[in-house]
Design a protein around this motif. Structure first.
Motif, short mmCIF file in Angstrom:
data_model
loop_
_atom_site.label_atom_id
_atom_site.label_comp_id
_atom_site.label_asym_id
_atom_site.label_seq_id
_atom_site.Cartn_x
_atom_site.Cartn_y
_atom_site.Cartn_z
N LYS A 57 0.79 -1.41 -0.22
CA LYS A 57 -0.07 -0.26 -0.32
C LYS A 57 1.22 1.50 -0.15
O LYS A 57 1.72 1.03 0.24
N ILE B 128 0.88 3.97 1.84
CA ILE B 128 1.52 4.09 3.26
C ILE B 128 2.82 3.69 3.93
O ILE B 128 3.88 4.15 4.46
N THR B 129 3.17 2.51 2.96
CA THR B 129 4.03 1.39 3.56
C THR B 129 5.29 2.28 1.71
O THR B 129 6.03 2.19 2.68
N ASN C 107 -5.82 7.13 4.21
CA ASN C 107 -5.35 6.97 5.47
C ASN C 107 -4.28 6.17 4.61
O ASN C 107 -3.31 6.57 4.24
N TYR C 108 -4.32 4.30 4.47
CA TYR C 108 -3.58 3.87 3.90
C TYR C 108 -2.65 4.05 2.78
O TYR C 108 -2.26 3.47 2.52
N ASN D 110 -4.21 -3.87 9.96
CA ASN D 110 -4.47 -2.43 8.88
C ASN D 110 -6.21 -2.07 8.77
O ASN D 110 -6.48 -1.39 8.37
N ASN E 215 -1.07 -1.16 10.06
CA ASN E 215 -0.81 0.55 10.20
C ASN E 215 0.50 1.08 10.58
O ASN E 215 -0.03 0.98 11.69
N TYR F 81 4.42 -2.69 8.39
CA TYR F 81 3.51 -2.41 7.25
C TYR F 81 2.68 -2.91 6.61
O TYR F 81 1.22 -2.99 7.03
N GLU F 82 3.24 -4.95 7.08
CA GLU F 82 1.84 -5.27 6.03
C GLU F 82 1.89 -7.42 6.28
O GLU F 82 3.18 -7.08 6.45
#
Length: 1004
Positions: free
Chosen positions: A153, A155-156, A202-203, A503, A536, A553-554
């Motif tokens: 994503k 945000i990552t 957001n993400y 997440n 997140n 992150y994920e």
């Protein structure tokens, strides 16, 4: 040029370069004052000169526009949603709409790639004008389609400092889109997410720093556009600081124009300068830009035309967000919002709320003059230029053959892993905690919260060393769920608590239960805890009270691997938080940890090797398996500290369904000489405890007064001490009838007895007997005129060396190596007598021994003399997987350094690997390439400094310091009979080694 086109000639002149090129000229060329008569000749495309391309493009667009009716032009403005997981009635209805409304494009959503490709071809064939195919795939096709790749994503991505990695991802997404017949991806998100409570962005945002968002968004777009797939930045003028979702209402961005210029608009300005091909307008109310109360930007002429096109100079395609979203559709009667969006300055109208009403109202407006036909022509002309740029000037169809294979390619995995390695962030860490270095003194446990049953994070940790795994496939909801872990916590030096599935924005505290936090607090009272949150980054606020926190992150295998590499110092951490989660977790915060020189996995191209060439190893191995040269094997190649090839092939035995895996353990046979005994000798030599120039009898008193008294240790290791190659010592322990002699054997596992095979044990006094038999053994007849002996490879010499080492260290060889080498290096599968630690199902079988033990050898050492010694011998007995063995040889390649520790001095490594004798090609203990000789296991192209060894069971290792190369092959070619010598006659090991060396030469 027709009179019809002359009406909008000023626009055509301004747009001469649009969609002609990618890069800095992509859309800034719309600005008339920046274009002169020589500008065209300064640019070119691969296929033809720029002037030719532009002439062809313009001629095609003129021709298309001149043949369009007003109805067809209106249809070009509209792009409707398509789902590839519906039924035939749905697909047929869409065909009717394409033809009835002359649709300009389709945007695909849920379904699968094969069906989408089929539908794309179907719809392109029946459409009178080529369809612009789009998708909303912010993190790749996996966002919408089953069985396709999902990239990290945004945000990552925002944690990544290297924008080139993001551009590489954009290119890969672009290539996948192109393969599926997609021309425009409605990505990336250019919103600056300054509101942690943002429910819709957001993400999906790169973060809260406008400059970094601008840089990474531009990189993503550049990557896609480099392969002629259009990017679309969204949601202008900025959806980041909102607390409502425009799918359901109209969010308000209540900032001043000055604030918008300094924050929300920064990425869009950068993208316009960087030639973004299209920008999507959001359904946002921005009072500072549009005075009319509660007016979405999508329908605001002040925002779309005056600000975006006028003030910011954007000349690409302006695209609405989906018009069926309540943020705009709720404010107009059917079709009214689409008309208002066109009047505001939008070129492409996505997903009309009511297609028939939208089409009819737009058409009526152009017919009655309430809407400008000139503006319509301008918009359609831009859309046609876009279609030409993506290749729609020619019929375009999706090749369904191998489509899924092409969309799920190796490069996608490579790009994903690279992103996670750049992104994973050490939010904070106490001094001396990260990375984990002293693996022999650290007791480590992994606690997994809400983990999937097939748990990759623990698997990754176990590659680096011994770890105790506590796996919860649920979230703790009461003390009883974790009390058993709490009671055992104090026996560990470090507990890594991995919190998964963080997440979700809809669940309280990102889905982390209060009991999870309570558990971490309890464990922290007992030992050091490192918290890893796979989710997140805003969720890192939950761990503010803990001093060691990593954001992974994920929940993705790439994130697991990258995190573990940081934990163990295989890589240093680089990531920085893209947002502020709390006062303890601030934007741009990220502790940089060190790399401690451990092996990691990488791609061949990363270290200057050809992947295509290395893949030829598959053919060589399969040839060997088909010819029954061996039932299965492991092959590992590492260069410059990176494992670039690590594959397992075949099965444990012929006709067996038990497949070899990377965790399978093999009998190393004579690799024991250099992987165990020689390593101990090197350590003792540099400590001054063992002098190679001394007589063996100096350290082994039993040799004094015998004919072996004058043996020089160096000669023994050079295999020139006159010792015979092999003696069948086991024959001394059996009667003439073949029965086991009770003076030596017992058939129960009494304390202290050594295991020979299943249910056969020997008394430990056998070692004294073997030493005596060596002393009594004859010398070889290979004697020189000066009285010295020539070269003769000898097992007996290494057995003697083992006895000398054990005399010096005053403990068994296996214990010494476990404590001083294998455990510190994290070699968890490397051991003597593996059945004491591992199930038989993890160990490859070897020969059916019909002469000595009368049974199938499986889990005990193949070599009969090593078996006689209870499985621990100087010449044989060691077992390992290729991955663990590679750690040892990488340490040797790195001049004795590995994992933050210096095991051997560089001069020791060099000294033992050097050939000092004229009697053979060998180093001190090591085998080496021989000039003019065709050795069956080493490439003719190997450098002269290469050192390594082979093993009787079909194993080999070669270390090339000049090329920084490690090659390991483990097999059980002796199954079921040691008479099988096809691995040698077919030169399997040599040919693989040749391919490895050629892969370097080819790449360079």
């Amino acid at each position: 040029m027709s009179k019809r086109v002359l009406k909008y000639l000023p626009f055509v002149i301004l747009s001469l370069f649009f969609f002609s090129f990618i890069g800095s000229d992509f859309q800034t060329a719309f600005s008339a004052e920046k274009i002169d008569s020589t500008a065209v000749s300064e640019f070119s495309r691969p296929e033809k000169p720029a002037k030719d391309y532009l002439s062809s493009q313009l001629a095609w667009c003129d021709s298309m526009l001149n043949t369009m009716s007003l109805e067809e032009k209106v249809g070009q403005l509209l792009m409707v949603a398509v789902y590839s997981n519906k039924n035939e009635a749905y697909y047929g209805d869409l065909e009717d709409k394409i033809q009835k409304y002359h649709l300009g494009g389709l945007i695909f959503f849920q379904g699968n790639a094969i069906q989408q490709g089929i539908l794309t071809n179907r719809y392109q064939r029946i459409s009178k004008k080529p369809l612009l195919i789009g998708i909303d795939a912010e993190w790749g096709l996996g966002m919408r389609l089953d069985e396709t790749v999902s990239f990290p994503k945004q945000i990552t991505l925002g944690a990544v400092e290297n924008a080139k990695v993001i551009e590489e991802m954009g290119r890969e997404i672009g290539l996948q889109c192109k393969r599926l017949g997609i021309h425009i991806n409605f990505a990336p998100v250019a919103d600056v997410n300054t509101n942690p409570r943002n429910p819709v962005i957001n993400y999906r945002s790169f973060g809260e720093n406008p400059q970094k968002v601008a840089s990474l968004t531009a990189a993503y777009a550049r990557g896609m556009q480099s392969v002629n797939v259009m990017a679309c930045a969204k949601h202008f003028p900025g959806h980041g600081d909102t607390d409502s979702d425009s799918h359901y209402s109209t969010p308000v961005v209540a900032h001043s124009r000055a604030r918008l210029n300094e924050n929300e608009l920064v990425p869009f300005k950068r993208l316009i300068a960087d030639s973004i091909s299209s920008i999507m307008i959001g359904h946002l109310s921005v009072p500072a830009l549009e005075a009319k109360i509660n007016t979405p930007a999508t329908v605001s002429k002040r925002i779309v035309t005056d600000l975006l096109k006028g003030d910011l100079g954007f000349m690409g395609l302006t695209v609405t967000d989906a018009m069926n979203m309540k943020g705009v559709s709720s404010k107009y009667p059917a079709g009214g919002a689409e008309v208002a969006a066109f009047e505001a300055g939008n070129d492409l109208i996505l997903q009309p709320d009511e297609l028939d009403a939208a089409y009819r109202k737009l058409l009526k407006g152009f017919q009655d003059g309430s809407l400008s036909v000139t503006d319509l022509n301008n918009s359609v002309y831009k859309i046609l230029r876009a279609k030409y740029w993506v290749g729609l000037n020619k019929p375009q169809y999706v090749d369904i053959n191998n489509l899924n294979r092409d969309l799920n390619n190796e490069n996608s995995d490579k790009v994903k892993e690279k992103i996670f390695r750049e992104a994973v962030t050490v939010v904070r860490a106490e001094s001396g905690i990260l990375p984990f270095l002293q693996l022999d003194t650290l007791s480590i446990a992994c606690v997994a919260v809400n983990a999937e049953p097939s748990y990759d994070f623990y698997t990754e940790m176990s590659k680096f060393g011994k770890v105790v795994n506590y796996k919860m496939t649920f979230k703790p909801s009461a003390r009883k769920d974790w009390d058993y872990i709490y009671k055992q916590a104090e026996v560990y030096d470090i507990m890594v608590v991995a919190v998964h599935d963080m997440n979700s924005l809809s669940r309280r505290n990102f889905g982390v239960s209060p009991e999870t936090i309570e558990m971490i607090e309890g464990l922290s009272q007992k030992t050091k805890v490192v918290v890893v949150g796979f989710g997140n980054p805003y969720g890192m606020k939950l761990f503010d009270n803990f001093p060691n926190v990593i954001c992974g992150y994920e929940d993705d295998p790439g994130a697991y691997k990258a995190t573990v590499e940081i934990l163990y110092g295989a890589r240093g951490s680089k990531g920085k938080l893209p947002v502020t989660a709390s006062n303890q977790s601030l934007v741009n915060q990220g502790k940089q940890t060190i790399s401690a020189g451990r092996l990691i996995e990488a791609e061949p191209e990363d270290v200057g090797m050809s992947r295509q060439k290395l893949n030829q190893i598959d053919d060589i191995v399969e040839e060997g398996i088909s010819a029954h040269a061996f039932p299965g094997c492991q092959v590992l190649v590492a260069r410059r500290g990176k494992v670039v090839f690590n594959k397992s092939y075949g099965t444990f035995s012929y006709g067996n369904s038990e497949k070899v895996t990377n965790e399978t353990i093999y009998d190393l046979a004579s690799l024991t000489k250099v992987s165990a005994t020689l390593q101990a000798v090197m350590m003792l030599n540099e400590r001054g405890e063992l002098d190679l120039n001394r007589r063996a009898s100096y350290y082994l008193p039993q040799l004094r007064g015998t004919n072996k008294e004058d043996l020089i240790i160096g000669d023994i290791l050079f295999h020139q001490a006159g010792l015979r190659s092999f003696e069948a010592f086991w024959t001394h322990t059996k009667s003439k009838s073949g029965a086991f002699n009770g003076d030596f054997y017992e058939f129960n596992n009494s304390e202290g007895n050594l295991q020979v095979s299943d249910n056969v044990f020997i008394k430990p006094s056998i070692k004294d007997s073997v030493l005596q038999w060596i002393i009594e053994s004859n010398f070889t007849s290979r004697r020189n005129r000066d009285g010295t002996y020539g070269y003769l490879y000898s097992d007996l010499g290494l057995i003697l060396t083992q006895f000398m080492v054990e005399e010096i260290i005053n403990q068994p060889l296996d214990q010494f190596l476990e404590q001083n080498l294998y455990e510190p290096l994290g070699m968890t599968t490397t051991t003597f007598n593996p059945l004491s630690k591992f199930p038989k199902s993890q160990i490859a079988p070897t020969e059916y021994d019909r002469i000595f033990r009368g049974s199938q050898i499986w889990g005990t050492v193949h070599d009969p003399n090593a078996a006689l010694l209870g499985g621990v011998a100087g010449h044989a007995g060691l077992f390992s997987s290729a991955w663990d063995l590679a750690k040892l040889y990488q340490m040797n390649l790195q001049n004795g350094y590995y994992g933050g520790r210096q095991y051997l001095y560089p001069h020791t490594i060099e000294h033992f690997g050097t050939n000092y004798t004229k009697k053979s090609h060998r180093g001190i203990g090591w085998n080496k390439p021989k000039d003019g000789a065709d050795l069956s296991s080493v490439a003719s192209s190997a450098s002269p400094n290469t050192f390594g060894h082979t093993g009787f069971t079909g194993t080999v290792v070669w270390v090339d310091p000049d090329r920084q190369l490690v090659f390991i092959m483990l097999s059980n070619r002796v199954y079921p009979s040691a008479n099988n010598k096809k691995i040698m006659s077919m030169d399997i090991r040599k040919r693989i080694h040749e391919v490895i060396n050629e892969s370097i030469d080819l790449y360079n």
